[in-house]
Design a protein around this motif. Structure first.
Motif, mmCIF file in Angstrom:
data_model
loop_
_atom_site.group_PDB
_atom_site.id
_atom_site.type_symbol
_atom_site.label_atom_id
_atom_site.label_comp_id
_atom_site.label_asym_id
_atom_site.label_seq_id
_atom_site.Cartn_x
_atom_site.Cartn_y
_atom_site.Cartn_z
ATOM 1 N N ASP A 1 0.923 -1.115 0.097
ATOM 2 C CA ASP A 1 -0.011 0.095 0.212
ATOM 3 C C ASP A 1 0.860 1.245 -0.210
ATOM 4 O O ASP A 1 1.997 1.288 0.207
ATOM 5 C CB ASP A 1 -1.088 0.069 1.300
ATOM 6 C CG ASP A 1 -1.974 0.993 0.964
ATOM 7 O OD1 ASP A 1 -2.323 1.591 -0.043
ATOM 8 O OD2 ASP A 1 -2.721 1.297 2.117
ATOM 9 N N GLN A 2 0.367 2.315 -0.473
ATOM 10 C CA GLN A 2 1.032 3.441 -0.331
ATOM 11 C C GLN A 2 -0.087 4.700 -0.354
ATOM 12 O O GLN A 2 -1.316 4.573 -1.052
ATOM 13 C CB GLN A 2 1.882 3.933 -1.684
ATOM 14 C CG GLN A 2 1.238 4.052 -2.914
ATOM 15 C CD GLN A 2 2.391 4.343 -4.062
ATOM 16 O OE1 GLN A 2 3.071 3.308 -4.511
ATOM 17 N NE2 GLN A 2 2.694 5.646 -4.591
ATOM 18 N N LYS A 3 0.416 5.927 0.311
ATOM 19 C CA LYS A 3 -0.618 6.920 0.508
ATOM 20 C C LYS A 3 0.216 8.213 0.397
ATOM 21 O O LYS A 3 1.231 8.238 0.980
ATOM 22 C CB LYS A 3 -1.640 6.854 1.861
ATOM 23 C CG LYS A 3 -2.547 5.643 1.699
ATOM 24 C CD LYS A 3 -3.396 5.908 2.980
ATOM 25 C CE LYS A 3 -4.494 4.752 2.908
ATOM 26 N NZ LYS A 3 -5.337 4.744 3.991
ATOM 27 N N SER A 4 -0.614 9.233 -0.029
ATOM 28 C CA SER A 4 -0.209 10.625 -0.027
ATOM 29 C C SER A 4 -0.277 11.170 1.530
ATOM 30 O O SER A 4 -1.207 10.885 2.156
ATOM 31 C CB SER A 4 -0.940 11.443 -0.910
ATOM 32 O OG SER A 4 -0.446 12.770 -0.546
ATOM 33 N N ILE A 5 0.726 11.655 2.001
ATOM 34 C CA ILE A 5 0.844 12.454 3.580
ATOM 35 C C ILE A 5 0.627 13.839 3.216
ATOM 36 O O ILE A 5 0.810 14.540 4.434
ATOM 37 C CB ILE A 5 1.636 11.735 4.130
ATOM 38 C CG1 ILE A 5 3.032 11.993 3.600
ATOM 39 C CG2 ILE A 5 1.560 10.292 4.720
ATOM 40 C CD1 ILE A 5 4.114 11.212 4.597
ATOM 41 N N LYS A 6 0.878 14.331 1.945
ATOM 42 C CA LYS A 6 0.934 15.765 1.985
ATOM 43 C C LYS A 6 -0.357 16.475 2.314
ATOM 44 O O LYS A 6 -0.495 17.766 3.136
ATOM 45 C CB LYS A 6 0.980 16.143 0.266
ATOM 46 C CG LYS A 6 2.345 16.001 -0.148
ATOM 47 C CD LYS A 6 2.284 16.436 -1.592
ATOM 48 C CE LYS A 6 3.570 16.048 -2.336
ATOM 49 N NZ LYS A 6 3.485 16.410 -3.929
ATOM 50 N N GLU A 7 -1.496 15.747 2.242
ATOM 51 C CA GLU A 7 -2.867 16.564 2.416
ATOM 52 C C GLU A 7 -3.041 16.753 3.973
ATOM 53 O O GLU A 7 -3.721 17.648 4.458
ATOM 54 C CB GLU A 7 -3.997 15.625 1.773
ATOM 55 C CG GLU A 7 -3.798 15.768 0.380
ATOM 56 C CD GLU A 7 -4.865 14.669 -0.243
ATOM 57 O OE1 GLU A 7 -5.464 13.890 0.626
ATOM 58 O OE2 GLU A 7 -4.789 14.305 -1.481
ATOM 59 N N GLY A 8 -2.415 15.852 4.640
ATOM 60 C CA GLY A 8 -2.779 15.821 6.171
ATOM 61 C C GLY A 8 -1.486 16.689 6.755
ATOM 62 O O GLY A 8 -1.488 16.771 8.214
ATOM 63 N N GLU A 9 -0.926 17.556 6.042
ATOM 64 C CA GLU A 9 0.587 18.118 6.718
ATOM 65 C C GLU A 9 -0.102 19.380 7.904
ATOM 66 O O GLU A 9 -1.115 19.723 7.750
ATOM 67 C CB GLU A 9 0.931 18.844 5.812
ATOM 68 C CG GLU A 9 2.155 18.022 4.996
ATOM 69 C CD GLU A 9 2.947 18.883 3.781
ATOM 70 O OE1 GLU A 9 3.785 18.274 3.409
ATOM 71 O OE2 GLU A 9 2.482 19.982 3.473
ATOM 72 N N LYS A 10 0.523 19.254 9.036
ATOM 73 C CA LYS A 10 -0.067 20.057 10.119
ATOM 74 C C LYS A 10 1.286 20.678 10.572
ATOM 75 O O LYS A 10 2.497 20.369 10.665
ATOM 76 C CB LYS A 10 -0.608 19.049 11.115
ATOM 77 C CG LYS A 10 -1.663 18.538 11.016
ATOM 78 C CD LYS A 10 -2.404 17.862 12.127
ATOM 79 C CE LYS A 10 -3.406 16.915 11.832
ATOM 80 N NZ LYS A 10 -4.045 16.096 12.933
ATOM 81 N N ILE A 11 1.098 21.939 10.695
ATOM 82 C CA ILE A 11 2.233 22.831 11.424
ATOM 83 C C ILE A 11 1.999 22.928 12.872
ATOM 84 O O ILE A 11 0.817 23.171 13.237
ATOM 85 C CB ILE A 11 2.231 24.199 10.668
ATOM 86 C CG1 ILE A 11 2.640 24.106 9.061
ATOM 87 C CG2 ILE A 11 3.510 25.155 11.174
ATOM 88 C CD1 ILE A 11 3.797 23.301 8.984
ATOM 89 N N ASN A 12 3.206 22.672 13.654
ATOM 90 C CA ASN A 12 2.903 22.815 15.044
ATOM 91 C C ASN A 12 2.050 21.807 15.670
ATOM 92 O O ASN A 12 1.116 22.064 16.407
ATOM 93 C CB ASN A 12 2.634 24.231 15.495
ATOM 94 C CG ASN A 12 3.808 25.237 15.226
ATOM 95 O OD1 ASN A 12 4.928 24.877 15.230
ATOM 96 N ND2 ASN A 12 3.279 26.444 14.772
ATOM 97 N N GLY A 13 1.804 20.465 15.091
ATOM 98 C CA GLY A 13 1.135 19.462 15.497
ATOM 99 C C GLY A 13 1.845 18.114 14.930
ATOM 100 O O GLY A 13 2.633 18.067 14.210
ATOM 101 N N PHE A 14 1.159 17.240 15.293
ATOM 102 C CA PHE A 14 1.462 15.757 15.033
ATOM 103 C C PHE A 14 0.746 15.322 13.816
ATOM 104 O O PHE A 14 -0.820 15.224 14.085
ATOM 105 C CB PHE A 14 1.333 14.730 16.179
ATOM 106 C CG PHE A 14 2.262 15.345 17.590
ATOM 107 C CD1 PHE A 14 3.415 15.271 17.088
ATOM 108 C CD2 PHE A 14 1.504 15.226 18.605
ATOM 109 C CE1 PHE A 14 4.347 15.690 18.198
ATOM 110 C CE2 PHE A 14 2.232 15.656 19.731
ATOM 111 C CZ PHE A 14 3.798 16.062 19.237
ATOM 112 N N GLN A 15 1.242 14.834 12.834
ATOM 113 C CA GLN A 15 0.390 14.186 11.856
ATOM 114 C C GLN A 15 0.476 12.822 11.702
ATOM 115 O O GLN A 15 1.673 12.279 11.220
ATOM 116 C CB GLN A 15 0.972 14.639 10.534
ATOM 117 C CG GLN A 15 0.405 14.098 9.045
ATOM 118 C CD GLN A 15 1.100 14.464 7.982
ATOM 119 O OE1 GLN A 15 1.874 15.265 7.919
ATOM 120 N NE2 GLN A 15 0.635 14.049 6.772
#
Length: 242
Positions: free
Chosen positions: A132-146
């Motif tokens: 499996d593979q997924k994009s993690i760009k969309e869930g990017e968080k600044i000053n938080g945990f993704q």
């Protein structure tokens, strides 16, 4: 809270020309009896693959294998019929289970590929191989945990056969947050990708690692703009390894 600190320049190192690799834990010709694993986290390799080169077809079995590209893109082929390209902003997982063959190549002619290769012992052996593979760009968080990985196929990110949770943390200088562990008996291996951060009394710089366990939570603070990978894993090895 117990910790173990691995400074970046204490890692194992192998330069094969086409592959320049740093090993946080024992791997191939780098063998360190004090650094064989952190809980079920078995391998953390920081790899650079030169242009037009790669890993030829080779086997894996009973291991959860995670790849996180940091620069460039990498082509993956396997015996399950998968052909895919992963690039920065994505995460890939392969459950080797009963056995799988795969290869990884940098098909680019003008750019090296930098990626993290991570192996985690699964809860049980003999599972059906999967990719499996997924994009993690969309869930990017600044000053938080993704969250980018968990045991739950319906949760954020990819999933694996283990009670593990991976988070990317992007913090601007001076900001921080408390990380709460998901499960009793788990620990967290923090690995700095860029910048520097403070956990407890320890300052971590780029490519430093810190293992943390026997705690329910810890505070992370950015000393400068920082990107850090938090890998929460069970500290007790599964029964089949005892």
């Amino acid at each position: 809270m117990k910790t173990v600190y691995h400074k970046a320049d204490t890692r194992g190192h192998a330069n094969h020309g086409w592959l320049d690799s740093y090993h946080t834990f024992s791997f191939a010709n780098y063998q360190n009896n004090e650094r064989t694993h952190f809980g079920v986290l078995r391998v953390l390799n920081d790899d650079i693959v030169t242009q037009g080169m790669g890993f030829g077809t080779h086997p894996h079995r009973d291991m959860e294998i995670i790849s996180i590209p940091l620069e460039g893109d990498l082509e993956h082929k396997d015996s399950m019929g998968t052909t895919a390209v992963i690039q920065k902003g994505e995460i890939q997982v392969m459950s080797a289970g009963t056995g799988v063959m795969h290869s990884e190549y940098n098909k680019n002619k003008d750019q090296a590929v930098k990626f993290l290769q991570i192996w985690v012992f699964p809860k049980e052996t003999g599972v059906e191989p999967r990719y499996d593979q997924k994009s993690i760009k969309e869930g990017e968080k600044i000053n938080g945990f993704q969250q980018i990985l968990s045991p739950d196929k319906n949760d954020d990110g990819v999933w694996i056969h283990q009670d593990a949770w991976f988070n990317l943390a992007n913090f601007t200088k001076g900001n921080g947050k408390n990380y709460m562990l998901h499960k009793k008996g788990n620990g967290v291996y923090a690995f700095v990708l860029k910048g520097s951060a403070k956990i407890g009394d320890r300052i971590l710089n780029e490519r430093d690692g810190l293992g943390i366990w026997d705690t329910q939570s810890f505070n992370l603070e950015a000393v400068e703009d920082t990107e850090i990978l938090l890998m929460e894993v069970p500290m007790e090895l599964p029964g089949y390894l005892k």
